[in-house]
Design an enzyme around this catalytic site. Structure first.
Site, short mmCIF file in Angstrom:
data_model
loop_
_atom_site.label_atom_id
_atom_site.label_comp_id
_atom_site.label_asym_id
_atom_site.label_seq_id
_atom_site.Cartn_x
_atom_site.Cartn_y
_atom_site.Cartn_z
N SER A 52 0.84 -1.20 0.00
CA SER A 52 0.00 0.00 0.00
C SER A 52 0.87 1.25 0.00
O SER A 52 1.98 1.26 0.56
CB SER A 52 -0.85 -0.03 1.27
OG SER A 52 -1.50 1.21 1.46
N TYR B 91 -2.48 -1.15 10.87
CA TYR B 91 -2.70 -1.73 9.54
C TYR B 91 -1.51 -1.39 8.63
O TYR B 91 -0.94 -2.25 7.97
CB TYR B 91 -4.00 -1.19 8.92
CG TYR B 91 -4.06 -1.44 7.43
CD1 TYR B 91 -4.31 -2.72 6.95
CD2 TYR B 91 -3.80 -0.42 6.51
CE1 TYR B 91 -4.31 -2.97 5.58
CE2 TYR B 91 -3.80 -0.66 5.16
CZ TYR B 91 -4.06 -1.94 4.69
OH TYR B 91 -4.04 -2.18 3.33
N LYS C 126 1.68 -3.80 6.63
CA LYS C 126 2.13 -3.78 5.24
C LYS C 126 3.64 -3.51 5.18
O LYS C 126 4.38 -4.17 4.45
CB LYS C 126 1.38 -2.71 4.44
CG LYS C 126 -0.10 -2.98 4.28
CD LYS C 126 -0.34 -4.23 3.45
CE LYS C 126 -1.80 -4.62 3.37
NZ LYS C 126 -2.01 -5.96 2.82
N GLY D 131 -4.48 11.23 11.34
CA GLY D 131 -3.63 10.33 10.55
C GLY D 131 -3.63 10.63 9.06
O GLY D 131 -2.82 10.06 8.32
P1 NAD Z 1 -11.15 -7.13 1.04
O1 NAD Z 1 -11.41 -7.12 2.49
O2 NAD Z 1 -12.31 -6.91 0.13
O3 NAD Z 1 -10.44 -8.49 0.63
C1 NAD Z 1 -9.57 -9.19 1.50
C2 NAD Z 1 -10.04 -10.63 1.58
O4 NAD Z 1 -9.19 -11.35 2.46
C3 NAD Z 1 -11.47 -10.75 2.13
O5 NAD Z 1 -12.24 -11.52 1.23
C4 NAD Z 1 -11.29 -11.47 3.47
O6 NAD Z 1 -12.38 -12.32 3.76
C5 NAD Z 1 -10.00 -12.21 3.24
N1 NAD Z 1 -9.22 -12.53 4.46
C6 NAD Z 1 -8.87 -11.70 5.46
N2 NAD Z 1 -8.15 -12.36 6.39
C7 NAD Z 1 -8.03 -13.64 5.95
C8 NAD Z 1 -7.42 -14.80 6.45
N3 NAD Z 1 -6.78 -14.81 7.64
N4 NAD Z 1 -7.50 -15.95 5.75
C9 NAD Z 1 -8.17 -15.99 4.57
N5 NAD Z 1 -8.78 -14.93 4.05
C10 NAD Z 1 -8.71 -13.75 4.72
O7 NAD Z 1 -10.01 -6.07 0.73
P2 NAD Z 1 -9.45 -5.52 -0.65
O8 NAD Z 1 -9.80 -4.09 -0.74
O9 NAD Z 1 -9.80 -6.43 -1.75
O10 NAD Z 1 -7.89 -5.60 -0.36
C11 NAD Z 1 -7.10 -6.68 -0.78
C12 NAD Z 1 -5.68 -6.47 -0.27
O11 NAD Z 1 -5.19 -5.26 -0.78
C13 NAD Z 1 -5.57 -6.38 1.25
O12 NAD Z 1 -4.39 -7.02 1.65
C14 NAD Z 1 -5.50 -4.90 1.49
O13 NAD Z 1 -4.83 -4.61 2.68
C15 NAD Z 1 -4.70 -4.44 0.29
N6 NAD Z 1 -4.91 -3.04 -0.05
C16 NAD Z 1 -6.17 -2.56 -0.20
C17 NAD Z 1 -6.39 -1.22 -0.49
C18 NAD Z 1 -7.77 -0.66 -0.58
O14 NAD Z 1 -7.94 0.55 -0.44
N7 NAD Z 1 -8.80 -1.47 -0.85
C19 NAD Z 1 -5.28 -0.37 -0.65
C20 NAD Z 1 -3.99 -0.88 -0.51
C21 NAD Z 1 -3.82 -2.23 -0.21
C1 WQD Z 2 -9.41 9.50 0.76
C2 WQD Z 2 -9.61 10.99 0.99
C3 WQD Z 2 -9.96 11.56 3.29
C4 WQD Z 2 -13.80 9.46 3.71
C5 WQD Z 2 -6.87 4.56 2.97
C6 WQD Z 2 -5.82 3.85 3.77
C7 WQD Z 2 -4.74 3.35 2.86
C8 WQD Z 2 -5.32 2.53 1.73
C9 WQD Z 2 -6.43 3.20 1.02
C10 WQD Z 2 -5.24 0.24 2.26
C11 WQD Z 2 -8.88 11.53 2.22
C12 WQD Z 2 -11.20 11.86 2.50
C13 WQD Z 2 -12.62 9.98 3.22
C14 WQD Z 2 -14.85 10.35 4.07
C15 WQD Z 2 -13.47 12.21 3.38
N1 WQD Z 2 -5.87 1.30 2.18
N2 WQD Z 2 -12.46 11.33 3.05
N3 WQD Z 2 -14.63 11.68 3.88
O1 WQD Z 2 -7.11 7.60 3.64
O2 WQD Z 2 -6.17 7.90 1.32
O3 WQD Z 2 -6.27 5.65 2.30
O4 WQD Z 2 -7.40 3.65 1.98
O5 WQD Z 2 -4.08 0.03 2.17
O6 WQD Z 2 -3.89 2.60 3.66
O7 WQD Z 2 -5.28 4.77 4.70
O8 WQD Z 2 -8.37 6.72 1.61
O9 WQD Z 2 -10.71 6.72 0.89
O10 WQD Z 2 -10.19 6.81 3.37
O11 WQD Z 2 -9.71 8.79 1.95
O12 WQD Z 2 -13.33 13.40 3.25
O13 WQD Z 2 -15.92 9.95 4.54
O14 WQD Z 2 -11.01 11.21 1.25
O15 WQD Z 2 -9.75 12.51 4.29
O16 WQD Z 2 -8.47 12.83 1.92
P1 WQD Z 2 -6.93 7.09 2.29
P2 WQD Z 2 -9.82 7.19 1.99
#
Ligand code: NAD
Ligand code: WQD
Length: 342
Positions: A125, A150, A154, A300
């Site tokens: 991430s 979280y 990562k 944060g």
């Molecule tokens: P998501 O929650 O939709 O998908 C994650 C999946 O992992 C879920 O289906 C959940 O049931 C499964 N899971 C969790 N713990 C588990 C375990 N112990 N064993 C088996 N399955 C498990 O999330 P997503 O948005 O699809 O994210 C996928 C990956 O990408 C995650 O690792 C997340 O941290 C990372 N990521 C997501 C974002 C985002 O904003 N969505 C951004 C950066 C990184």
């Molecule tokens: C985006 C922008 C908020 C909600 C997070 C995690 C990051 C990654 C992606 C997994 C910011 C603003 C949001 C709301 C708002 N996840 N906002 N009102 O914070 O960039 O990233 O998700 O790895 O680790 O930190 O994404 O979608 O929460 O926010 O104004 O109700 O929208 O302040 O500027 P963020 P976000």
């Protein structure tokens, strides 16, 4: 290739399955369904046009369960999405996040090496950059201080995987640092399905638009950005999914190429949009109203975060194809067709 997709029932995993099959790969999904619904996999199969996607409801912390999966299928690589991802919850439950995300990955990697499957793509991430020292962020930008457990899972898992690769160069490790995934498959059949009140901007916007929430709170309008609201690099989830398929080529290069190397890529568009840019685009493209009011900053949060995605383009031939209009259109298309999710 036959790919183990952990977390394949989730948001990004389900979209990646479609891109994998489109490119001629096959997949086996492992998911404990803690944050997903198996209906997503049924719909993925429907979109791809296969009877079903092989699926095991197994927790990645369950060594015996994973052993059975690896004994039943020869895997060429793993795309590892499984993990808990709610930033705020991780502050309340740090033990659960470290145990699930780090503990689970350690078990997974151990089973993989026992079955001589040493190719992994890990969902990292942009959060690992902390408050970035350069904008746009390149992969050379130093990692920073995460503001929540979280994010640390990562950052720490990146280190764990790099160390494992260094000690055993048979491993090929790809770390994909996602920016802000939004959107949904253009069919509107699969998409993001958050439990409870969404933490992230786009699902909050779509839930306001569909009438489930009264108004969007915009967290701060006094950041040093063009309109004062936070700027992020939103990327369409189908583009993000395609980046994983492109990254598989890291596993077919000659071993000499990858010795003592972990491949790290930013996965974003390179464009920064503010919160209000996203709201305005959503209203303009979809013709629906999104009431909002300005609230205090969220703890944060940083002002600006977007990447330079040139490395992924140069080395993987991947770049984002979708723009902001497709992102807001497809997010809405999914929400509108599935107001209660799956
Ligand atoms: P998501 O929650 O939709 O998908 C994650 C999946 O992992 C879920 O289906 C959940 O049931 C499964 N899971 C969790 N713990 C588990 C375990 N112990 N064993 C088996 N399955 C498990 O999330 P997503 O948005 O699809 O994210 C996928 C990956 O990408 C995650 O690792 C997340 O941290 C990372 N990521 C997501 C974002 C985002 O904003 N969505 C951004 C950066 C990184
Ligand atoms: C985006 C922008 C908020 C909600 C997070 C995690 C990051 C990654 C992606 C997994 C910011 C603003 C949001 C709301 C708002 N996840 N906002 N009102 O914070 O960039 O990233 O998700 O790895 O680790 O930190 O994404 O979608 O929460 O926010 O104004 O109700 O929208 O302040 O500027 P963020 P976000």
């Amino acid at each position: 290739m036959n790919i183990l997709v952990t977390g394949g029932a989730g948001f990004i995993g389900s979209h990646t399955l479609i891109e994998l099959y489109k490119a001629g790969h096959t997949a086996v999904v492992v998911d404990n369904l803690s944050n997903s619904n198996p209906e997503s996999l049924r719909r993925v199969a429907e979109i791809i046009g296969v009877p079903e996607i092989p699926f095991y409801q197994v927790d990645i912390r369950d060594c015996e369960g994973l052993e059975k999966v690896f004994s039943a299928h020869r895997m060429d690589a793993c795309i590892h999405f499984a993990g808990l991802k709610a930033v705020g919850e991780s502050v309340e439950k740090p033990w659960e996040y470290y145990e699930n995300n780090i503990g689970g990955t350690l078990v997974l990697v151990d089973v993989m090496r026992r079955h001589d499957c040493k190719n992994i793509i890990f969902s990292s991430s942009a959060t690992v950059y902390g408050d970035p020292v350069e904008i746009p962020i390149t992969e050379n930008c130093p990692k920073g201080q995460c503001t929540n457990p979280y994010g640390w899972t990562k950052s720490m898992l990146e280190q764990v995987l790099m160390d494992i690769q260094k000690a055993d160069p048979e491993w090929n490790v790809v770390l994909l640092r996602y920016f802000n995934p939004v959107g949904a498959h253009p069919s509107g059949r699969i998409g993001e399905n958050p439990n409870g009140i969404p933490n992230n901007l786009m699902p909050y916007i779509t839930q306001v638009a569909v009438g489930k929430r009264k108004e969007l709170g915009v967290f701060g309008n006094d950041y040093p950005t063009p309109d004062g609201t936070g700027v992020r690099d939103y990327i369409h989830v189908c583009d993000l999914a395609a980046a994983h398929v492109a990254a598989l080529q890291c596993f077919s290069q000659s071993p000499s190429h990858s010795v003592t190397q972990t491949h790290i890529y930013n996965v974003g568009t390179g464009n920064g949009y503010s919160v209000l840019d996203m709201v305005k685009a959503f209203v303009r493209v979809n013709g629906v109203d999104v009431p909002y009011s300005i609230k205090p900053r969220r703890a944060g949060d940083i002002a600006t975060c977007y990447c330079n995605p040139a490395k992924a383009k140069a080395e993987l031939g991947w770049q984002a194809k979708y723009g902001i209009d497709e992102m807001v259109r497809d997010s809405w298309n999914w929400q509108r067709q599935n107001p209660e999710g799956y």
